[in-house]
Scaffold this motif. Structure first.
Motif, PDB file in Angstrom:
ATOM      1  N   HIS A 222       0.815  -1.178  -0.092  1.00 17.04           N
ATOM      2  CA  HIS A 222      -0.007   0.000   0.118  1.00 17.04           C
ATOM      3  C   HIS A 222       0.956   1.261  -0.081  1.00 17.04           C
ATOM      4  N   GLU A 223       1.990   1.304   0.698  1.00 11.60           N
ATOM      5  CA  GLU A 223       2.823   2.389   0.959  1.00 11.60           C
ATOM      6  C   GLU A 223       3.391   2.868  -0.583  1.00 11.60           C
ATOM      7  N   VAL A 224       4.038   1.700  -1.275  1.00 16.56           N
ATOM      8  CA  VAL A 224       4.793   1.908  -2.639  1.00 16.56           C
ATOM      9  C   VAL A 224       3.668   2.342  -3.724  1.00 16.56           C
ATOM     10  N   LEU A 225       2.513   1.762  -3.591  1.00 11.03           N
ATOM     11  CA  LEU A 225       1.736   2.072  -4.420  1.00 11.03           C
ATOM     12  C   LEU A 225       0.905   3.216  -4.289  1.00 11.03           C
ATOM     13  N   SER A 226       1.143   4.063  -3.060  1.00 13.17           N
ATOM     14  CA  SER A 226       0.204   5.235  -2.614  1.00 13.17           C
ATOM     15  C   SER A 226       0.733   6.450  -3.427  1.00 13.17           C
TER      16      SER A 226
END
Length: 783
Positions: A448-452
């Motif tokens: 979720h962090e890298v795709l945010s």
């Protein structure tokens, strides 16, 4: 010479007979000059000894007559030498015979002078002359034995008569001696003739052998020089003696550099065994990488060797045929890579993921190492595709794959499962389920962090998106890869329900998918009895003619509440719950009977040549499968050759030997086999080599983008080339537009299926398709 050679020498053709006759006549004419001179001298002697006698004038007339006959023979010889090709052989033979027989008559008449005088010298000279002429004629005329015997008979008949009817028993005995002499000369003539004929036959045989040897040498030289593969010959100590141009071109060297190379000194020893095998009189082969001796070039070669023998049967060396298969190997490796990787994102695809997941589950069963599956689905991806275009959607998938791959450990895997779905497999998470779940949760948060961060995919502004993640951890040993995948998928849908952009662990008690599945299982058990199952038929169209030549039977379930359900929803449940055999048998029986009705009752049914049936791996492994299928075929009264069974690679995961045996039995009775969705599995090439397939079907996933994706186009071209090599028919699935059809037609694809012709339809609708298609065919034929 062996018996075979002798028989061959006397197996004469009409042309050979003409050649022998020509030689016989030439031999006879070659004797004319010698025999004329001898006869002229002998007859002159007769004139000389009779000069002082009272019958000199008669003898002179005789001498002049004979001289005229001899002159004619010389004239005939002169004409023959100058014009032998201007007239038929039979004419030269006739004129020669007339001349010889005329000479025999004149010479033989000299016997009438024997007793005209009492001089012993005169008598002896004539007897000696006639005997000498007869002896010489038996040899000079032996090439034409019939003429020789006639000449001797005419020559000696007068002297026999003169002797036999002269007074005195002594002369009568001499007459009988003339007959004995004649018979002796006939025997001599025949023996000489036999030798002449043997010589001529040997001459013909030698000429033919020389011609054949010349042709053989020419053939060998042509093959050696012009063959499209590399060829070189070498001695028993592995010294290269000769090489063709293709071999030199293959190694990119001057042909002269090949001669004299000692292969024993080659730094790459891989082919030495194949080269040395000929010393034992055996053929050798090698297929693998090779480093060239001259320039160090790296190749992948296929080499075959065979020994060379001398006339005594001793091995004097060998011949090697070499083919550069580097491009083929690269193509196969590329196909394997593409079969296991997604061509858009260049990450593993579903096939490779399932293989790794099976391995992870096997490790768990073996030593308790836990694994987790994270199933990801892009939120609102359809809206992105619809509003911004497929190109933008594809670019988003590519960038997402890069980010996911960036956070993967080396022992983990991220794969594109299909569409906008990605799966990450986390392996070796220890044996504590709580720690494994914690690690999986941390990875989900990291995703979720890298795709945010918004994605820069070439639009006016960066694109922000999110994913819903479902997590499933291996829970017990009897779980399968499919189970774990379904659990993660179910958890992902639960995450979407909870607001998207979140993750959710699989929880058995709240999983709605499981409830639905239970309902489907119970309903499916009664589907046959309730008449809810139906077979749809999709046309199989011949690419070259656009004619419908077959049909594929596809199962449908008319569920009372859920409506029409597809095989992907039905088959897994039927297989896992033990219903696939009864359902599969019903499909085959119904499809065979419908095919029979089309063939017998439909006005255009005769154009249909085969019916294709999808067979489950579980159904195929039934011990009585072949007998059951043959019973259904006989009941439907159709030919086994009209049936084609479509098999998937899941059939070959285990018990391969029994599978091969069943396939061979099916092929033995005439049933054709095809491999479905070719190109999506990782061992399809080995299947083509080992298993008796007649047809391969190209998965619609490869056909869909052939006009826009060069990789898919190249892959299909490669598949068609492989099919041609293995002499297989090809059916392309999912053909939807004329551009795809033309691409396949230009590359000699055999058949296609897809919406360009028709989607799968009920049998009555298929009737209409047949009528319409035949009408179109008739219009084309009429035009």
């Amino acid at each position: 010479m062996n018996g075979r050679g002798k028989n061959r020498a006397f197996e004469l053709t009409q042309e050979d007979d003409r050649y022998i006759l020509e030689e016989q006549i030439e031999i006879a004419y070659d004797q004319v000059g010698f025999s004329v001179l001898g006869l002229l001298l002998g007859s002159a002697g007769v004139a000389a000894i009779y000069y002082p006698t009272g019958i000199f004038l008669e003898v002179i007339v005789w001498f002049l007559t004979l001289s005229a006959a001899l002159a004619y023979r010389l004239f005939l010889l002169h004409t023959y030498n100058r014009h032998r090709d201007d007239y038929p052989l039979e004419r030269w033979k006739m004129h020669y015979g007339i001349a010889m027989l005329a000479s025999a008559v004149i010479l033989g008449s000299s016997a009438l002078y024997i007793f005209r005088l009492d001089s012993f010298v005169h008598q002896f000279y004539i007897i000696f002359l006639l005997a000498g002429v007869g002896a010489v004629a038996s040899g000079t005329l032996a090439s034409l034995p019939a003429l020789s015997i006639a000449f001797l008979g005419i020559l000696l008949a007068p002297i026999f008569l003169v002797m036999f009817f002269h007074d005195g028993i002594l002369y009568q005995m001499m007459g009988f001696l003339v007959i004995v002499f004649f018979l002796l000369l006939v025997v001599v003539t025949k023996r000489i003739h036999l030798r002449i004929m043997e010589t001529l036959h040997l001459k013909i045989l030698y000429k033919k052998a020389a011609d054949e040897l010349y042709i053989t040498d020419e053939y060998f030289e042509t093959i050696f020089k012009e063959a499209p593969v590399g060829i070189f010959s070498y001695s028993t100590d592995l010294i290269i003696l000769d090489s063709n141009a293709e071999m030199a071109a293959l190694l990119r060297v001057d042909p002269k550099e090949m001669i004299g190379l000692d292969m024993k000194l080659s730094p790459d020893r891989s082919i030495l065994h194949a080269l040395s095998t000929i010393l034992e009189g055996e053929k050798g082969s090698y297929d693998g990488p090779y480093t060239a001796m001259v320039n160090g070039q790296q190749l992948h070669i296929a080499l075959k060797t065979t020994p060379l023998y001398d006339a005594s049967g001793e091995i004097i060396g060998g011949v090697a045929i070499v083919e550069d298969v580097s491009e083929r190997i690269k193509s196969e490796e590329l196909m394997r890579y593409r079969a296991n990787h997604d061509m858009l994102t260049n990450i593993p695809n579903r096939t490779l993921l399932m293989d790794r997941l099976e391995q992870a589950i096997a490790r768990y069963r073996r030593n308790g190492d836990l694994a987790a599956l994270l199933f990801m689905d892009l939120d609102h991806f359809k809206c992105i595709n619809d509003s911004m275009g497929h190109h933008a959607g594809d670019m988003l998938l590519v960038e997402m794959a890069k980010r996911l791959r960036g956070i993967c450990r080396e022992l983990d895997m991220v794969a594109r499962f299909g569409g906008d779905e990605f799966v990450m497999l986390l392996s070796d998470l220890g044996s504590d389920p709580r720690h494994a779940a914690s690690d999986a949760e941390l990875v989900a948060e990291r995703i979720h962090e890298v795709l945010s961060h918004p994605f820069d995919i070439g639009l006016t502004e960066p694109l922000a998106t999110s994913v819903s993640i479902g997590i499933a951890v291996v829970g017990h040993a009897d779980q399968s890869a499919q189970d774990l995948l379904k659990f993660a998928d179910s958890a992902m849908y639960q995450a979407k329900k909870e607001g998207r952009g979140t993750f959710c662990f699989y929880q058995e008690e709240t999983n709605q998918w499981i409830k639905k599945r239970l309902l489907l299982e119970n309903a499916l058990r009664n589907s046959l009895k309730n008449g809810e199952l139906e077979i749809f038929y999709q046309p199989i169209v011949e690419v070259k003619t656009k004619k419908i030549v077959g049909a594929e039977a596809l199962l449908r379930w008319n569920h009372p509440q859920l409506g029409l359900m597809m095989p992907d929803e039905i088959i897994p449940i039927a297989e896992e719950r033990g219903m696939i055999v009864s359902i599969g048998d019903w499909v085959m029986q119904e499809a065979f009977m419908q095919f029979r009705r089309w063939r017998d009752e439909h006005p255009n049914g005769k154009v249909l040549t085969h019916i294709a049936i999808n067979v489950s791996a579980i159904q195929f492994r039934q011990k009585d499968f072949v007998e059951k299928v043959m019973g259904m075929i006989q009941n439907a009264q159709i030919s086994p050759s009209m049936v084609e069974m479509e098999l998937t690679e899941s059939l070959f995961i285990d018990k391969i030997d029994s599978v091969i045996e069943t396939m061979k039995r099916l092929r033995a009775v005439g049933i054709n086999l095809s491999i479905d969705d070719f190109g999506t599995g990782y061992s399809s090439l080995s299947y083509l080599k080992r298993l008796p397939f007649a047809t391969l079907k190209i998965d619609k996933g490869f056909v869909r983008d052939i006009m826009s994706d060069k990789d898919d186009a190249l892959l299909i071209e490669t598949i068609l080339s492989i099919a041609q090599i293995f002499n297989l028919n090809v059916v392309a699935e999912g053909v939807e537009d004329i551009e795809q059809y033309e691409f396949l037609r230009q590359r000699n694809c055999d058949y296609y299926q897809g919406f360009l012709c028709s989607q799968p339809v009920p049998s009555k609708k298929f009737d209409s398709l047949l009528l319409e298609n035949c009408k179109q065919m008739n219009e084309v034929a009429a035009s």
